[in-house]
Design a protein around this motif. Structure first.
Motif, PDB file in Angstrom:
ATOM      1  N   LYS A 103       4.810  38.418  38.380  1.00 31.79           N
ATOM      2  CA  LYS A 103       5.050  37.553  38.802  1.00 31.79           C
ATOM      3  C   LYS A 103       5.080  36.458  38.007  1.00 31.79           C
ATOM      4  O   LYS A 103       5.532  35.376  37.494  1.00 31.79           O
ATOM      5  N   SER A 128       7.211  36.649  35.158  1.00 28.71           N
ATOM      6  CA  SER A 128       8.942  36.306  35.465  1.00 28.71           C
ATOM      7  C   SER A 128       9.154  34.671  35.453  1.00 28.71           C
ATOM      8  O   SER A 128       9.889  34.126  34.755  1.00 28.71           O
ATOM      9  N   SER A 173      11.167  32.138  33.047  1.00 21.54           N
ATOM     10  CA  SER A 173      12.297  31.552  33.734  1.00 21.54           C
ATOM     11  C   SER A 173      11.992  30.424  32.574  1.00 21.54           C
ATOM     12  O   SER A 173      11.590  29.376  32.306  1.00 21.54           O
ATOM     13  N   PRO A 225      13.529  37.738  34.429  1.00 19.10           N
ATOM     14  CA  PRO A 225      13.002  37.897  35.546  1.00 19.10           C
ATOM     15  C   PRO A 225      12.885  38.078  36.832  1.00 19.10           C
ATOM     16  O   PRO A 225      11.746  38.118  37.756  1.00 19.10           O
ATOM     17  N   LEU A 259      10.908  41.389  37.183  1.00 23.63           N
ATOM     18  CA  LEU A 259       9.664  41.003  37.468  1.00 23.63           C
ATOM     19  C   LEU A 259       9.518  40.559  38.332  1.00 23.63           C
ATOM     20  O   LEU A 259       7.974  40.934  38.772  1.00 23.63           O
ATOM     21  N   GLU A 260      10.040  40.370  39.075  1.00 23.55           N
ATOM     22  CA  GLU A 260       9.832  39.153  40.342  1.00 23.55           C
ATOM     23  C   GLU A 260       9.350  41.078  41.304  1.00 23.55           C
ATOM     24  O   GLU A 260       8.689  40.891  42.079  1.00 23.55           O
TER      25      GLU A 260
END
Length: 205
Positions: free
Chosen positions: A5, A8, A12, A115, A118-119
């Protein structure tokens, strides 16, 4: 796994909220047993950079890096398929993977946006995360190499992801720095004209 997180958020588009969260992100990075000391230091340096100066400057730097050419695209399947039909099929499959795990995209971002990936991984177990990262390790290495060549601290993120995937990070000493001109960065995005020029050099309209 909060570390994904954190990654991410770092990859972003910069925002006020992201900058406000940097102390919390730094705490996650600093306490993660998944990172080697070198990768941890690189990530902390990136966060220092993201927390300094005007937000507009950070936004412009982000756009110049990630929105100006395919070499640094954060859309994973673009590196594999370009704009071809296979990319659409791969994204449908990835979206189905998310759905099967009980997740539905709530943003306008495409499912292959790093991102977003990855989230998703932040909600999965480490075995699945490592497998998924290993599958795209060559893409992560390519992005890391391009960022290192541009002397960008953002390289710390794909480098850390490679380490977590069980892969060797890119050797920065072997990457030649580049200073690309804007026209070179844009070359991948140039479209062929829809109409040929007339013999007189003007438009056919």
């Amino acid at each position: 796994m909060l570390i994904f997180k954190a990654f991410s958020a770092l990859l972003s588009y910069p925002s006020v909220e992201m900058r406000q969260a940097l102390p919390e992100i730094a705490e996650v990075v600093g306490s993660s047993a998944l990172l080697e000391a070198r990768e941890r230091a690189g990530l902390l340096d990136l966060m220092d950079e993201l927390g300094e100066g005007e937000l507009l400057t950070i936004e412009e730097r982000y756009v110049d890096l990630f929105d100006r050419g395919r070499a640094l695209s954060l859309h994973v399947f673009e590196h594999l398929h370009g704009d071809g039909r296979d990319r659409g099929t791969a994204m449908v499959d990835l979206k189905a993977l998310y759905a099967a795990a009980g997740f539905e995209l709530s943003t306008s971002e495409l499912p292959d946006y790093l991102p977003v990936v990855l989230e998703y991984l932040s909600q999965r177990n480490m075995a699945e995360a490592r497998d998924m990262l290993a599958d795209c390790a060559h893409i992560l290495a390519s992005i890391a190499r391009s960022l290192i060549a541009r002397q960008s601290r953002y390289a710390a993120v794909p480098q850390a992801l490679l380490v977590i995937a069980g892969e060797k990070p890119v050797d920065a000493a072997g990457v030649k720095p580049v200073r690309e001109q804007p026209e070179a960065l844009d070359r991948d995005w140039v479209e062929q004209p829809a109409f040929a020029a007339t013999p007189g050099g003007g438009s056919a309209m």
